[in-house]
Design a protein around this motif. Structure first.
Motif, PDB file in Angstrom:
ATOM      1  N   SER A 131      -3.572  -3.523  -6.536  1.00  0.00           N
ATOM      2  CA  SER A 131      -3.982  -2.957  -5.250  1.00  0.00           C
ATOM      3  C   SER A 131      -3.325  -1.597  -5.081  1.00  0.00           C
ATOM      4  O   SER A 131      -2.179  -1.396  -5.495  1.00  0.00           O
ATOM      5  CB  SER A 131      -3.556  -3.865  -4.090  1.00  0.00           C
ATOM      6  OG  SER A 131      -3.779  -3.224  -2.835  1.00  0.00           O
ATOM      7  N   TYR A 132      -4.042  -0.696  -4.462  1.00  0.00           N
ATOM      8  CA  TYR A 132      -3.390   0.551  -4.072  1.00  0.00           C
ATOM      9  C   TYR A 132      -2.203   0.230  -3.171  1.00  0.00           C
ATOM     10  O   TYR A 132      -2.227  -0.748  -2.417  1.00  0.00           O
ATOM     11  CB  TYR A 132      -4.362   1.458  -3.315  1.00  0.00           C
ATOM     12  CG  TYR A 132      -5.522   1.963  -4.136  1.00  0.00           C
ATOM     13  CD1 TYR A 132      -5.352   2.354  -5.452  1.00  0.00           C
ATOM     14  CD2 TYR A 132      -6.800   2.057  -3.583  1.00  0.00           C
ATOM     15  CE1 TYR A 132      -6.426   2.816  -6.207  1.00  0.00           C
ATOM     16  CE2 TYR A 132      -7.879   2.525  -4.319  1.00  0.00           C
ATOM     17  CZ  TYR A 132      -7.686   2.895  -5.642  1.00  0.00           C
ATOM     18  OH  TYR A 132      -8.747   3.356  -6.374  1.00  0.00           O
ATOM     19  N   HIS A 133      -1.195   1.058  -3.244  1.00  0.00           N
ATOM     20  CA  HIS A 133      -0.007   0.855  -2.420  1.00  0.00           C
ATOM     21  C   HIS A 133      -0.349   1.066  -0.943  1.00  0.00           C
ATOM     22  O   HIS A 133      -1.239   1.853  -0.606  1.00  0.00           O
ATOM     23  CB  HIS A 133       1.105   1.821  -2.850  1.00  0.00           C
ATOM     24  CG  HIS A 133       2.459   1.441  -2.338  1.00  0.00           C
ATOM     25  ND1 HIS A 133       2.874   1.738  -1.058  1.00  0.00           N
ATOM     26  CD2 HIS A 133       3.491   0.780  -2.928  1.00  0.00           C
ATOM     27  CE1 HIS A 133       4.101   1.278  -0.888  1.00  0.00           C
ATOM     28  NE2 HIS A 133       4.508   0.687  -1.997  1.00  0.00           N
ATOM     29  N   VAL A 134       0.382   0.366  -0.080  1.00  0.00           N
ATOM     30  CA  VAL A 134       0.133   0.459   1.366  1.00  0.00           C
ATOM     31  C   VAL A 134       0.861   1.654   1.988  1.00  0.00           C
ATOM     32  O   VAL A 134       1.256   1.618   3.161  1.00  0.00           O
ATOM     33  CB  VAL A 134       0.538  -0.844   2.085  1.00  0.00           C
ATOM     34  CG1 VAL A 134      -0.442  -1.957   1.774  1.00  0.00           C
ATOM     35  CG2 VAL A 134       1.975  -1.254   1.711  1.00  0.00           C
ATOM     36  N   SER A 135       1.029   2.700   1.232  1.00  0.00           N
ATOM     37  CA  SER A 135       1.678   3.915   1.725  1.00  0.00           C
ATOM     38  C   SER A 135       0.769   4.642   2.703  1.00  0.00           C
ATOM     39  O   SER A 135      -0.460   4.481   2.692  1.00  0.00           O
ATOM     40  CB  SER A 135       2.006   4.857   0.563  1.00  0.00           C
ATOM     41  OG  SER A 135       0.814   5.327  -0.035  1.00  0.00           O
ATOM     42  N   GLN A 136       1.367   5.478   3.555  1.00  0.00           N
ATOM     43  CA  GLN A 136       0.579   6.259   4.500  1.00  0.00           C
ATOM     44  C   GLN A 136      -0.382   7.191   3.771  1.00  0.00           C
ATOM     45  O   GLN A 136      -1.473   7.473   4.279  1.00  0.00           O
ATOM     46  CB  GLN A 136       1.506   7.068   5.410  1.00  0.00           C
ATOM     47  CG  GLN A 136       2.348   6.213   6.341  1.00  0.00           C
ATOM     48  CD  GLN A 136       3.196   7.043   7.273  1.00  0.00           C
ATOM     49  OE1 GLN A 136       2.697   7.920   7.982  1.00  0.00           O
ATOM     50  NE2 GLN A 136       4.499   6.781   7.292  1.00  0.00           N
ATOM     51  N   GLN A 137       0.020   7.656   2.609  1.00  0.00           N
ATOM     52  CA  GLN A 137      -0.850   8.534   1.825  1.00  0.00           C
ATOM     53  C   GLN A 137      -2.179   7.862   1.519  1.00  0.00           C
ATOM     54  O   GLN A 137      -3.222   8.516   1.460  1.00  0.00           O
ATOM     55  CB  GLN A 137      -0.153   8.923   0.518  1.00  0.00           C
ATOM     56  CG  GLN A 137      -0.966   9.853  -0.378  1.00  0.00           C
ATOM     57  CD  GLN A 137      -0.231  10.200  -1.662  1.00  0.00           C
ATOM     58  OE1 GLN A 137       0.915   9.812  -1.863  1.00  0.00           O
ATOM     59  NE2 GLN A 137      -0.888  10.924  -2.538  1.00  0.00           N
ATOM     60  N   ASN A 138      -2.153   6.553   1.339  1.00  0.00           N
ATOM     61  CA  ASN A 138      -3.378   5.807   1.055  1.00  0.00           C
ATOM     62  C   ASN A 138      -4.059   5.279   2.309  1.00  0.00           C
ATOM     63  O   ASN A 138      -5.288   5.329   2.430  1.00  0.00           O
ATOM     64  CB  ASN A 138      -3.081   4.641   0.112  1.00  0.00           C
ATOM     65  CG  ASN A 138      -2.754   5.084  -1.295  1.00  0.00           C
ATOM     66  OD1 ASN A 138      -3.247   6.118  -1.763  1.00  0.00           O
ATOM     67  ND2 ASN A 138      -1.934   4.320  -1.993  1.00  0.00           N
ATOM     68  N   THR A 139      -3.263   4.770   3.253  1.00  0.00           N
ATOM     69  CA  THR A 139      -3.879   4.136   4.425  1.00  0.00           C
ATOM     70  C   THR A 139      -4.377   5.157   5.444  1.00  0.00           C
ATOM     71  O   THR A 139      -5.386   4.923   6.111  1.00  0.00           O
ATOM     72  CB  THR A 139      -2.887   3.173   5.102  1.00  0.00           C
ATOM     73  OG1 THR A 139      -1.707   3.882   5.484  1.00  0.00           O
ATOM     74  CG2 THR A 139      -2.505   2.049   4.144  1.00  0.00           C
ATOM     75  N   PHE A 140      -3.687   6.287   5.576  1.00  0.00           N
ATOM     76  CA  PHE A 140      -4.121   7.302   6.546  1.00  0.00           C
ATOM     77  C   PHE A 140      -5.358   8.053   6.070  1.00  0.00           C
ATOM     78  O   PHE A 140      -6.095   8.599   6.883  1.00  0.00           O
ATOM     79  CB  PHE A 140      -2.982   8.292   6.813  1.00  0.00           C
ATOM     80  CG  PHE A 140      -1.953   7.791   7.794  1.00  0.00           C
ATOM     81  CD1 PHE A 140      -1.823   6.432   8.074  1.00  0.00           C
ATOM     82  CD2 PHE A 140      -1.107   8.666   8.448  1.00  0.00           C
ATOM     83  CE1 PHE A 140      -0.881   5.960   8.965  1.00  0.00           C
ATOM     84  CE2 PHE A 140      -0.149   8.199   9.354  1.00  0.00           C
ATOM     85  CZ  PHE A 140      -0.047   6.849   9.610  1.00  0.00           C
ATOM     86  N   THR A 141      -5.554   8.101   4.759  1.00  0.00           N
ATOM     87  CA  THR A 141      -6.710   8.817   4.210  1.00  0.00           C
ATOM     88  C   THR A 141      -7.918   7.909   4.016  1.00  0.00           C
ATOM     89  O   THR A 141      -9.004   8.397   3.694  1.00  0.00           O
ATOM     90  CB  THR A 141      -6.353   9.440   2.853  1.00  0.00           C
ATOM     91  OG1 THR A 141      -5.968   8.389   1.935  1.00  0.00           O
ATOM     92  CG2 THR A 141      -5.215  10.440   2.988  1.00  0.00           C
ATOM     93  N   GLY A 142      -7.738   6.614   4.209  1.00  0.00           N
ATOM     94  CA  GLY A 142      -8.842   5.680   4.022  1.00  0.00           C
ATOM     95  C   GLY A 142      -9.037   5.244   2.589  1.00  0.00           C
ATOM     96  O   GLY A 142      -9.958   4.487   2.280  1.00  0.00           O
TER      97      GLY A 142
END
Length: 252
Positions: A214-225
């Motif tokens: 899974s992609y990491h739950v970092s803001q870099q991934n979650t904030f960008t969708g």
């Protein structure tokens, strides 16, 4: 690992919390704990290596990257007190693997159901970037954790490529048969690895562990969708189901 090899998860967690093997990481975690972030100026930071979190007989292991400077390095619990943890624990609760959707501090009553969370690096690194040397020095703790969880472990969810690359050699060292060449990381990737003492076959052998990427739950991934709540929930649901845990169905 020192003179004594941990024989239980509790012993392992205690040993991890006292680790001072990496001078750069020790200096950084303690500097952050002393200077603090303005929003947390009245709090006492953990400021030590952060052990794994979850039951000693977990069927699912979640492998992240490293503690966040003002998250787990502050609270003393993996993915607790930061935005990444907000996403992860909300997803775990949504699929029935946690008793509540939030993780704010170490005594907030959070309980995980059959799931344990760990990381290849147990200290908060500068810029959230541990070195390869630091990752390899910390490998002994992941090695011990896998050894202790081996009797019950059925699924491993790996958050991000760093964790994937760190995990495969440790699994191989513990006797699991990893396909060659190494399977590539990707969101939604699933790989069965043959458990120690079993032969590979067309169907998973008893004790076989399935890796879930899974992609990491970092803001870099979650904030960008790049990673949405439903995406991480689907991976966790699949991992829990494979491990025989009771999981909630996906919303229609």
């Amino acid at each position: 690992m020192g003179a004594v090899t941990p024989k239980t998860i509790a012993q392992l967690d205690l040993a991890v919390s006292h680790c001072r093997a990496c001078r750069r990481l020790v200096n950084w975690r303690e500097k952050v704990a002393s200077e603090k972030r303005a929003a947390f100026r009245d709090e006492t930071y953990w400021g030590k290596a952060v052990p794994g979190f979850g039951p000693a007989d977990a069927a699912v292991l979640i492998v992240g990257l490293a503690p966040a400077a003002h998250g787990a390095n502050r609270t003393g619990r993996m993915f607790t007190g930061d935005r990444s943890g907000d996403v992860l624990y909300a997803a775990l609760h949504a699929v029935g693997l946690a008793n509540q959707p939030t993780s704010t501090h170490i005594d907030d009553g959070l309980t995980l159901h059959g799931v344990r969370i760990t990381a290849p690096v147990h200290c908060a690194p500068p810029d959230n970037k541990p070195t390869v040397t630091e990752r390899d020095r910390c490998q002994k703790w992941l090695d011990a954790e896998l050894r202790l969880l081996k009797p019950t472990l059925k699924s491993i969810v790996v958050l991000g490529g760093f964790g994937w690359q760190a995990l495969l050699p440790v699994l191989r060292k513990n006797g699991w048969e990893i396909p060659r060449p190494n399977p590539k990381f990707g969101h939604g990737v699933e790989v069965d690895i043959t458990a120690p003492g079993h032969s590979a076959g067309s169907t998973p052998a008893p004790g076989t562990v399935r890796l879930f990427g899974s992609y990491h739950v970092s803001q870099q991934n979650t904030f960008t969708g790049r990673l949405t709540p439903s995406m991480i929930e689907n991976v966790l649901r699949a991992a829990g189901s494979h491990a025989g845990l009771s999981v909630s169905a996906a919303a229609s």
